[in-house]
Enzyme design. Structure first.
Site, short mmCIF file in Angstrom:
data_model
loop_
_atom_site.label_atom_id
_atom_site.label_comp_id
_atom_site.label_asym_id
_atom_site.label_seq_id
_atom_site.Cartn_x
_atom_site.Cartn_y
_atom_site.Cartn_z
N ARG A 56 59.42 -9.78 18.79
CA ARG A 56 60.22 -8.75 18.24
C ARG A 56 61.04 -8.10 19.30
NH1 ARG A 56 57.74 -9.54 13.64
NH2 ARG A 56 56.54 -7.99 13.84
N GLU A 93 42.44 -6.47 12.41
CA GLU A 93 41.62 -5.96 11.10
C GLU A 93 40.57 -7.08 10.82
OE1 GLU A 93 44.26 -4.89 7.63
OE2 GLU A 93 43.13 -4.63 5.94
P1 AMP Z 1 49.46 -2.59 16.48
O1 AMP Z 1 49.02 -3.82 17.49
O2 AMP Z 1 48.35 -2.68 15.43
O3 AMP Z 1 49.96 -1.74 16.97
O4 AMP Z 1 50.54 -3.67 15.62
C1 AMP Z 1 52.12 -4.10 16.03
C2 AMP Z 1 52.64 -5.19 16.70
O5 AMP Z 1 52.07 -5.15 15.51
C3 AMP Z 1 53.84 -5.30 17.23
O6 AMP Z 1 54.21 -6.52 18.18
C4 AMP Z 1 55.39 -5.00 15.69
O7 AMP Z 1 56.07 -6.10 15.79
C5 AMP Z 1 53.96 -5.32 14.69
N1 AMP Z 1 53.62 -4.26 13.56
C6 AMP Z 1 52.83 -4.17 13.14
N2 AMP Z 1 53.16 -3.45 12.14
C7 AMP Z 1 54.38 -4.27 11.47
C8 AMP Z 1 55.25 -3.20 10.74
N3 AMP Z 1 54.93 -2.52 9.61
N4 AMP Z 1 56.03 -3.66 10.28
C9 AMP Z 1 56.28 -4.48 11.67
N5 AMP Z 1 55.89 -5.31 12.45
C10 AMP Z 1 54.64 -4.44 12.42
#
Ligand code: AMP
Length: 168
Positions: A56, A93
């Site tokens: 995305r 996780e």
């Molecule tokens: P993080 O590594 O935990 O910061 O997660 C970021 C990645 O996961 C990004 O590429 C986001 O597109 C996806 N992501 C994480 N949480 C969400 C959420 N609640 N809704 C949509 N995409 C998410």
């Protein structure tokens, strides 16, 4: 912009509230407004590469690159990029995930903007920053449409500048 971001409960698994940006993508006026907000602070930053995170981060990443007259670089899941790559792994996780970048995508001295749709725990963005820095790029800003502040993703990014206009 929150009007165009849809919460999908329990997707892709139970307990996750997924932030769906497809309403923002489908509406040309909202999409342009979002793009304008994302690039507004960047005009004087001499960014020459925008790195978008699969998948995305590709949508607005390419639009931002076009606005800034910069190159666009995809960072992808393993075994998707056809040329020589380097990779970085980060903790989820449960288990780990890996991202790859082409070795010739960033040159030493490049001034780089990282873009993704959501900053959650920050693990993804941190891994992308490390890939870019290993190739000699400088991170000018990590840029997201939205930030889930309760997950403290900024903390993982150290002193790299973070911009996210929509906050939850
Ligand atoms: P993080 O590594 O935990 O910061 O997660 C970021 C990645 O996961 C990004 O590429 C986001 O597109 C996806 N992501 C994480 N949480 C969400 C959420 N609640 N809704 C949509 N995409 C998410």
């Amino acid at each position: 912009m929150k009007k165009y971001i849809r919460d999908i409960q329990d997707f892709p698994k139970e307990g996750i509230s997924f932030k769906d940006i497809t309403p923002l993508l489908i509406d040309p006026i909202a999409r342009k407004k979002c793009l304008d907000v994302l690039v507004a602070a960047l005009k004087d930053q001499a960014i020459n590469k925008v790195v978008g995170v699969e998948s995305r981060g590709f949508f607005f990443g390419t639009l931002i690159a076009q606005e800034l007259n910069a190159g666009f670089v995809p960072v992808r899941k393993p075994n998707k990029l056809p040329f020589d790559t380097i990779s970085a792994s980060y903790d989820l996780e449960y288990g780990t995930d890996t991202l790859e970048i082409h070795t010739d995508a960033i040159q030493p001295g490049d001034r780089v903007l990282i873009h993704d749709d959501v900053l959650a725990t920050g693990g993804t963005a941190k891994a992308v920053c490390e890939l870019v820095e290993r190739l000699g790029g400088t991170i000018v800003q990590c840029n997201f449409i939205m930030e889930l502040t309760f997950l403290n993703g900024r903390d993982k990014l150290g002193d790299r500048p973070v911009f996210a206009p929509v906050v939850y």
